[in-house]
Motif scaffolding. Structure first.
Motif, PDB file in Angstrom:
ATOM      1  N   THR A  52      64.178  44.144  30.527  1.00 28.40           N
ATOM      2  CA  THR A  52      65.252  45.085  30.254  1.00 28.40           C
ATOM      3  C   THR A  52      65.992  44.612  29.010  1.00 28.40           C
ATOM      4  O   THR A  52      65.846  43.468  28.580  1.00 28.40           O
ATOM      5  CB  THR A  52      66.273  45.124  31.396  1.00 28.40           C
ATOM      6  OG1 THR A  52      66.820  43.808  31.524  1.00 28.40           O
ATOM      7  CG2 THR A  52      65.639  45.538  32.702  1.00 28.40           C
TER       8      THR A  52
ATOM      9  N   TRP B 163      54.315  54.469  37.933  1.00 30.83           N
ATOM     10  CA  TRP B 163      55.076  54.708  36.706  1.00 30.83           C
ATOM     11  C   TRP B 163      54.342  54.097  35.498  1.00 30.83           C
ATOM     12  O   TRP B 163      54.212  54.730  34.457  1.00 30.83           O
ATOM     13  CB  TRP B 163      56.479  54.095  36.820  1.00 30.83           C
ATOM     14  CG  TRP B 163      57.193  54.174  35.510  1.00 30.83           C
ATOM     15  CD1 TRP B 163      57.873  55.241  35.019  1.00 30.83           C
ATOM     16  CD2 TRP B 163      57.228  53.158  34.490  1.00 30.83           C
ATOM     17  NE1 TRP B 163      58.343  54.966  33.749  1.00 30.83           N
ATOM     18  CE2 TRP B 163      57.953  53.689  33.402  1.00 30.83           C
ATOM     19  CE3 TRP B 163      56.720  51.860  34.385  1.00 30.83           C
ATOM     20  CZ2 TRP B 163      58.190  52.961  32.235  1.00 30.83           C
ATOM     21  CZ3 TRP B 163      56.938  51.148  33.221  1.00 30.83           C
ATOM     22  CH2 TRP B 163      57.677  51.698  32.167  1.00 30.83           C
ATOM     23  N   ARG B 164      53.836  52.870  35.691  1.00 29.48           N
ATOM     24  CA  ARG B 164      53.193  52.165  34.580  1.00 29.48           C
ATOM     25  C   ARG B 164      51.946  52.921  34.111  1.00 29.48           C
ATOM     26  O   ARG B 164      51.698  53.083  32.924  1.00 29.48           O
ATOM     27  CB  ARG B 164      52.830  50.751  35.048  1.00 29.48           C
ATOM     28  CG  ARG B 164      52.542  49.810  33.931  1.00 29.48           C
ATOM     29  CD  ARG B 164      52.514  48.380  34.410  1.00 29.48           C
ATOM     30  NE  ARG B 164      51.623  47.615  33.559  1.00 29.48           N
ATOM     31  CZ  ARG B 164      50.562  46.952  33.992  1.00 29.48           C
ATOM     32  NH1 ARG B 164      50.258  46.948  35.263  1.00 29.48           N
ATOM     33  NH2 ARG B 164      49.814  46.287  33.152  1.00 29.48           N
TER      34      ARG B 164
ATOM     35  N   ARG C 146      62.563  40.370  34.306  1.00 27.86           N
ATOM     36  CA  ARG C 146      62.581  41.841  34.204  1.00 27.86           C
ATOM     37  C   ARG C 146      62.695  42.196  32.741  1.00 27.86           C
ATOM     38  O   ARG C 146      63.503  41.615  32.020  1.00 27.86           O
ATOM     39  CB  ARG C 146      63.791  42.415  34.945  1.00 27.86           C
ATOM     40  CG  ARG C 146      63.515  42.809  36.365  1.00 27.86           C
ATOM     41  CD  ARG C 146      64.789  43.316  36.991  1.00 27.86           C
ATOM     42  NE  ARG C 146      65.000  44.714  36.665  1.00 27.86           N
ATOM     43  CZ  ARG C 146      64.616  45.707  37.443  1.00 27.86           C
ATOM     44  NH1 ARG C 146      64.003  45.460  38.575  1.00 27.86           N
ATOM     45  NH2 ARG C 146      64.835  46.957  37.112  1.00 27.86           N
TER      46      ARG C 146
ATOM     47  N   GLY D 297      59.429  44.142  46.552  1.00 23.00           N
ATOM     48  CA  GLY D 297      58.937  45.525  46.543  1.00 23.00           C
ATOM     49  C   GLY D 297      57.580  45.623  47.207  1.00 23.00           C
ATOM     50  O   GLY D 297      57.154  44.721  47.934  1.00 23.00           O
TER      51      GLY D 297
ATOM     52  N   ARG E 268      63.549  55.153  35.368  1.00 21.20           N
ATOM     53  CA  ARG E 268      62.466  54.537  36.138  1.00 21.20           C
ATOM     54  C   ARG E 268      62.907  54.042  37.517  1.00 21.20           C
ATOM     55  O   ARG E 268      62.288  54.352  38.526  1.00 21.20           O
ATOM     56  CB  ARG E 268      61.874  53.378  35.345  1.00 21.20           C
ATOM     57  CG  ARG E 268      60.591  52.868  35.900  1.00 21.20           C
ATOM     58  CD  ARG E 268      60.175  51.621  35.204  1.00 21.20           C
ATOM     59  NE  ARG E 268      60.886  50.468  35.723  1.00 21.20           N
ATOM     60  CZ  ARG E 268      60.997  49.316  35.081  1.00 21.20           C
ATOM     61  NH1 ARG E 268      60.462  49.174  33.903  1.00 21.20           N
ATOM     62  NH2 ARG E 268      61.643  48.311  35.610  1.00 21.20           N
ATOM     63  N   ASP E 269      63.974  53.287  37.566  1.00 22.32           N
ATOM     64  CA  ASP E 269      64.379  52.679  38.840  1.00 22.32           C
ATOM     65  C   ASP E 269      64.831  53.720  39.852  1.00 22.32           C
ATOM     66  O   ASP E 269      64.814  53.469  41.054  1.00 22.32           O
ATOM     67  CB  ASP E 269      65.488  51.646  38.605  1.00 22.32           C
ATOM     68  CG  ASP E 269      64.899  50.373  37.979  1.00 22.32           C
ATOM     69  OD1 ASP E 269      63.677  50.191  38.083  1.00 22.32           O
ATOM     70  OD2 ASP E 269      65.664  49.605  37.373  1.00 22.32           O
ATOM     71  N   GLU E 270      65.255  54.894  39.373  1.00 24.91           N
ATOM     72  CA  GLU E 270      65.750  55.922  40.295  1.00 24.91           C
ATOM     73  C   GLU E 270      64.641  56.868  40.747  1.00 24.91           C
ATOM     74  O   GLU E 270      64.806  57.622  41.693  1.00 24.91           O
ATOM     75  CB  GLU E 270      66.843  56.775  39.610  1.00 24.91           C
ATOM     76  CG  GLU E 270      68.255  56.226  39.724  1.00 24.91           C
ATOM     77  CD  GLU E 270      68.420  54.938  38.914  1.00 24.91           C
ATOM     78  OE1 GLU E 270      68.829  53.927  39.512  1.00 24.91           O
ATOM     79  OE2 GLU E 270      68.110  54.936  37.712  1.00 24.91           O
TER      80      GLU E 270
ATOM     81  N   ARG F 290      56.242  54.486  42.808  1.00 17.48           N
ATOM     82  CA  ARG F 290      56.042  53.037  42.712  1.00 17.48           C
ATOM     83  C   ARG F 290      55.962  52.625  41.249  1.00 17.48           C
ATOM     84  O   ARG F 290      55.565  53.398  40.389  1.00 17.48           O
ATOM     85  CB  ARG F 290      54.746  52.655  43.431  1.00 17.48           C
ATOM     86  CG  ARG F 290      54.880  52.759  44.937  1.00 17.48           C
ATOM     87  CD  ARG F 290      53.564  52.502  45.621  1.00 17.48           C
ATOM     88  NE  ARG F 290      52.950  51.254  45.158  1.00 17.48           N
ATOM     89  CZ  ARG F 290      51.681  50.907  45.423  1.00 17.48           C
ATOM     90  NH1 ARG F 290      50.921  51.697  46.127  1.00 17.48           N
ATOM     91  NH2 ARG F 290      51.190  49.776  44.983  1.00 17.48           N
ATOM     92  N   TYR F 291      56.322  51.362  41.002  1.00 12.26           N
ATOM     93  CA  TYR F 291      56.303  50.849  39.624  1.00 12.26           C
ATOM     94  C   TYR F 291      54.917  51.023  39.011  1.00 12.26           C
ATOM     95  O   TYR F 291      54.779  51.402  37.849  1.00 12.26           O
ATOM     96  CB  TYR F 291      56.715  49.373  39.620  1.00 12.26           C
ATOM     97  CG  TYR F 291      56.785  48.791  38.230  1.00 12.26           C
ATOM     98  CD1 TYR F 291      57.955  48.878  37.493  1.00 12.26           C
ATOM     99  CD2 TYR F 291      55.675  48.184  37.652  1.00 12.26           C
ATOM    100  CE1 TYR F 291      58.022  48.368  36.205  1.00 12.26           C
ATOM    101  CE2 TYR F 291      55.733  47.671  36.365  1.00 12.26           C
ATOM    102  CZ  TYR F 291      56.909  47.763  35.657  1.00 12.26           C
ATOM    103  OH  TYR F 291      56.957  47.264  34.381  1.00 12.26           O
TER     104      TYR F 291
END
Ligand code: FAD
Length: 486
Positions: free
Chosen positions: A454, A156-157, A452, A292, A146-148, A152-153
């Motif tokens: 994670t 992705w969501r 976050r 961001g 995801r981060d790479e 945009r977040y």
């Protein structure tokens, strides 16, 4: 009293885990009691993994849904961590599922001779199974990377939610049409109900909550710079636009999803801890750090901008029956919910002994220094500042927070204190690990909030969560293995 709170939380977590495992194994049990002739064990294993894996996939919708009570009791970060660990397990189950049917093993001949129909499945159930399988592999890749990814977040969501929905629908078709055991009325009923609940949870987050929010419009009252790249945004009810004026019902330390009606950000919403105390209503404040697309524009937010909140969520709250000293460690923007707790304690004229440690990289990032100074006169409060990159004339603490820092600054019997930690996941993991393993602080006396979602460094409470998740996965695997060899 606090002890009974943590016992209640422990019992609730254990009950929820048992419920989770029970629900995942229910279709396996429903298949087992049908009395169909057993096939070679690896065919049954493939089916068992498919049944359990598909149920776990549907449960992921619930785990990523928004349930205020669950979030307040267990913590949203824990629920999301569990969601992530179980995603790895279910993906393992479902990716293995088609291969176990077709791979020849030792002296057992393959059930499907090569060259015959693909997995002996009719065209459409075969195709929907394959689509679901390929989509699942893509979804997993996109979640890990995801981060790479150059997206945009928010994009992705949305793709994550839609992808999961497609997998659920393709998976349902495949299961009902191709599943040997799913022809049974009970199992069919289970699948249809489970998919409906999963879809309902998506509709709840993306349709019902936004519609309900429309009844409570807020507006941006003030925006001011708090520190380097950090802004305080205050909202107030927009009574002219129809807000009934009723208070937003939260407890200090909780967070809410903030949606701002800016043309570029119409459909985006982000979680932020509420930095104000409930007593400060009709104002509700957030401290927002630029991180961001969404947060970088916060400083330019116009007064009067329409805003909506969904919440409250989270368990970073005070136990009102507890009078033990509090140690509050805020890393960077993690000071936001800690400030809400302090403001609440001031509103209640609390006599609790309080030790606050604020850690940052540089002095430019320090938050609320003047207000904290004032609070030391109103509360039994000591404040320590720590910097990892201090200027030459700095005479505060230096480094990153850990158990040694806690021993150094608390100057109270450590076992008698309750600890509140908020900040970057790595900071929380290090502190939790030090408090629980080195200083032997009971787990019920450590409350943390991660900004976050994670799995972190797998220390501190992440270790306990991983143990619980892996334990659940092993019980499920044992149930599936029993199904295969019964
Ligand atoms: C419970 C909680 C409380 C938080 N409280 C605060 C706070 O008080 N102040 C503050 O400045 N920040 C807070 N955050 C972090 C904040 O939500 C993110 O910094 C923000 O959403 C970043 O969005 P962006 O578009 O600016 O950046 P992006 O570049 O889009 O995102 C940066 C990272 O932020 C996270 N993120 C982004 N959007 C979302 C989303 N919609 N849902 C979940 N995570 C997301 C992701 O991990 C992402 O990788 C909190 C986060 C959580 C989970």
């Amino acid at each position: 009293m606090h002890g009974s709170g943590s016992l209640r939380r422990w019992r609730l977590s254990a009950t929820l885990l048992a419920l989770y495992v029970g629900l995942v194994l229910l279709p396996v049990a429903l298949a087992a009691v049908q009395g169909l002739e057993a096939r070679p064990w690896r065919d049954e294993l493939a089916t068992g993994l498919g049944l359990a894996g598909f149920t776990m996939l549907l449960m992921e919708f619930l785990l990523s849904g928004r349930f205020k009570r669950l979030s307040a009791q267990v913590g949203q970060d824990r629920v999301m961590q569990f969601h992530q660990v179980m995603a790895y397990v279910l993906v393992g189950f479902l990716l293995l599922h088609p291969f176990l049917y077709s791979l020849p093993m030792g002296d057992t001949p393959p059930t499907v001779p090569p060259g015959e129909e693909w997995l002996r499945l009719p065209l459409w159930p075969g195709l929907t199974g394959m689509f679901a399988w390929v989509l699942l592999a893509m979804l997993v890749f996109m979640a890990i990377a995801r981060d790479e990814l150059p997206m945009r977040y928010e994009a992705w969501r949305i793709s994550h939610g839609l992808g999961a929905l497609l997998i659920a629908l393709f998976g349902l078709h495949h299961t009902l049409e191709a599943g040997r055991y799913s022809q049974d009325v009970w199992l069919t009923g289970f699948w249809v109900l489970a998919v409906l609940v999963a879809v309902a949870s998506l509709i709840h987050v993306h349709v019902i909550i936004p519609l309900r929010q429309r009844r409570y419009p807020l507006r941006v009252a003030t925006v001011r710079q708090e520190a380097e790249r950090t802004w305080t945004v205050e909202l107030e009810p927009d009574t002219e636009a129809g807000h009934p004026g009723s208070p937003f019902p939260y407890r200090a330390g909780q967070f809410a999803w903030l949606k701002l009606e800016r043309p570029l950000f119409r459909i985006t919403e982000h979680p932020f801890s509420i930095a104000s105390a409930p007593a400060q209503w009709p104002r509700i404040a957030f401290a927002i750090k630029e991180a961001g697309d969404f947060t970088n524009g916060i400083g330019e937010l116009a007064q009067g901008t329409r805003a909506y909140l969904d919440g409250p969520y989270g368990h970073f709250t005070l136990d009102e029956n507890d009078a033990r000293p509090l140690v509050l460690v805020g890393g960077g923007i993690g000071m936001a919910p800690i400030m809400a707790l302090l403001r609440e304690l001031r509103a209640r004229q609390s006599h609790r002994t309080l030790v606050v440690v604020q850690t940052n990289r540089s002095t430019a990032q320090q938050l609320y220094t003047a207000e904290l100074e004032d609070l030391t006169r109103e509360l039994d409060l000591r404040v320590h500042y720590m910097l990892s990159d201090p200027p030459e004339d700095w005479n505060g603490l230096i480094g990153l927070p850990d158990a040694t820092l806690v021993q150094q600054v608390v100057r109270l019997p450590l076992q008698d204190c309750v600890y509140y930690l908020c900040g970057p996941p790595a900071m929380i993991d290090t502190l939790e690990h030090g408090l629980l393993s080195r200083l032997r602080i009971p787990a019920g006396q450590v409350v943390s909030e991660r900004f976050r979602y994670t799995l972190g460094t797998r220390r501190g409470s992440s270790t306990r969560l991983l143990t619980a998740a892996i334990g659940s996965a092993l019980v499920i695997l044992a149930g599936v293995a029993w199904f295969a060899v019964r």
